[in-house]
Enzyme design. Sequence first.
Site, mmCIF file in Angstrom:
data_model
loop_
_atom_site.group_PDB
_atom_site.id
_atom_site.type_symbol
_atom_site.label_atom_id
_atom_site.label_comp_id
_atom_site.label_asym_id
_atom_site.label_seq_id
_atom_site.Cartn_x
_atom_site.Cartn_y
_atom_site.Cartn_z
ATOM 1 N N CYS A 82 -9.452 -23.281 87.430
ATOM 2 C CA CYS A 82 -10.844 -22.974 87.758
ATOM 3 C C CYS A 82 -11.796 -23.959 87.052
ATOM 4 O O CYS A 82 -11.841 -25.114 87.450
ATOM 5 C CB CYS A 82 -11.146 -21.509 87.453
ATOM 6 S SG CYS A 82 -12.562 -20.928 88.390
ATOM 7 N N HIS A 172 -6.888 -18.440 89.279
ATOM 8 C CA HIS A 172 -6.580 -18.054 87.887
ATOM 9 C C HIS A 172 -5.157 -17.504 87.769
ATOM 10 O O HIS A 172 -4.982 -16.282 87.858
ATOM 11 C CB HIS A 172 -7.551 -16.959 87.434
ATOM 12 C CG HIS A 172 -8.947 -17.444 87.206
ATOM 13 N ND1 HIS A 172 -9.422 -17.775 85.958
ATOM 14 C CD2 HIS A 172 -9.962 -17.658 88.065
ATOM 15 C CE1 HIS A 172 -10.681 -18.169 86.053
ATOM 16 N NE2 HIS A 172 -11.031 -18.105 87.320
ATOM 17 N N GLU A 174 -3.495 -17.002 85.247
ATOM 18 C CA GLU A 174 -3.368 -16.179 84.023
ATOM 19 C C GLU A 174 -3.784 -14.739 84.285
ATOM 20 O O GLU A 174 -3.561 -13.862 83.457
ATOM 21 C CB GLU A 174 -4.176 -16.802 82.880
ATOM 22 C CG GLU A 174 -5.686 -16.628 82.937
ATOM 23 C CD GLU A 174 -6.394 -17.544 83.947
ATOM 24 O OE1 GLU A 174 -5.726 -18.166 84.797
ATOM 25 O OE2 GLU A 174 -7.627 -17.594 83.890
HETATM 26 N N1 GLN Z 1 -17.920 -21.891 88.368
HETATM 27 C C1 GLN Z 1 -17.391 -22.208 87.079
HETATM 28 C C2 GLN Z 1 -17.581 -23.670 86.711
HETATM 29 O O1 GLN Z 1 -17.686 -24.498 87.588
HETATM 30 C C3 GLN Z 1 -15.910 -21.903 87.033
HETATM 31 C C4 GLN Z 1 -15.693 -20.436 87.141
HETATM 32 C C5 GLN Z 1 -14.424 -19.966 86.485
HETATM 33 O O2 GLN Z 1 -13.798 -20.697 85.728
HETATM 34 N N2 GLN Z 1 -14.068 -18.735 86.759
HETATM 35 O O3 GLN Z 1 -17.656 -23.997 85.570
#
Ligand code: GLN
Length: 194
Positions: A82, A172, A174
Amino acid sequence: MIKIGILNLQGDVSEHQAMTEKAIRKMNLEAEVMKVKTALEVTECDGIIISGGESTVIGRLIEENGIDEIIKENKIPVLGTCAGMVLLGQETDYQQPLLGLIPMKVKRNGFGRQKVSFEAELELEMMDNPYPGVFIRAPYVSAVKNKANIMGQIHDKIIAVAYENHLATAFHPELTGDTRIHEYFIKEVLNCVE
Ligand code: GLN
């Protein structure tokens, strides 16, 4: 014995630690998992995991602590999930420090406001069976270059990319009970130390 560091600057670090430990047990490996914060601690790691969180904040702290240089100099494999995917990219639609380890362009919050978070069964290149993807304000990859490998897509949106020994996922891993992404990354780390 390999050492996996969970970058502990911001975000859901403990979940990654728990999943990495679970994957190591499943693989019957001797390995150490530790939360790391400083360049010196990162130097001691054979692999680094960058969690979800706020990529602007994590990126700034990576740069301030000189962690980017250590990762590049020592060619440490990175799993970025992410926000971690954003940081692994070479380009994004915001002005922010990036590691740029994977030749790809990332769109932050790419699934729009309506789909702030959702789950989807994913067909991933490195797996025979679907993987439960958990997406939270997730990015997607809009373009890859060179030999970056697209490992998964949702329609036209790329949500997993592997390059050299790095892996980026928009979702994610995790936050599921499924250790296969962590196992894949640990194998990449093992390939590097052999
Ligand atoms: N939108 C966040 C970013 O770009 C990432 C969101 C997340 O890690 N759940 O930093």
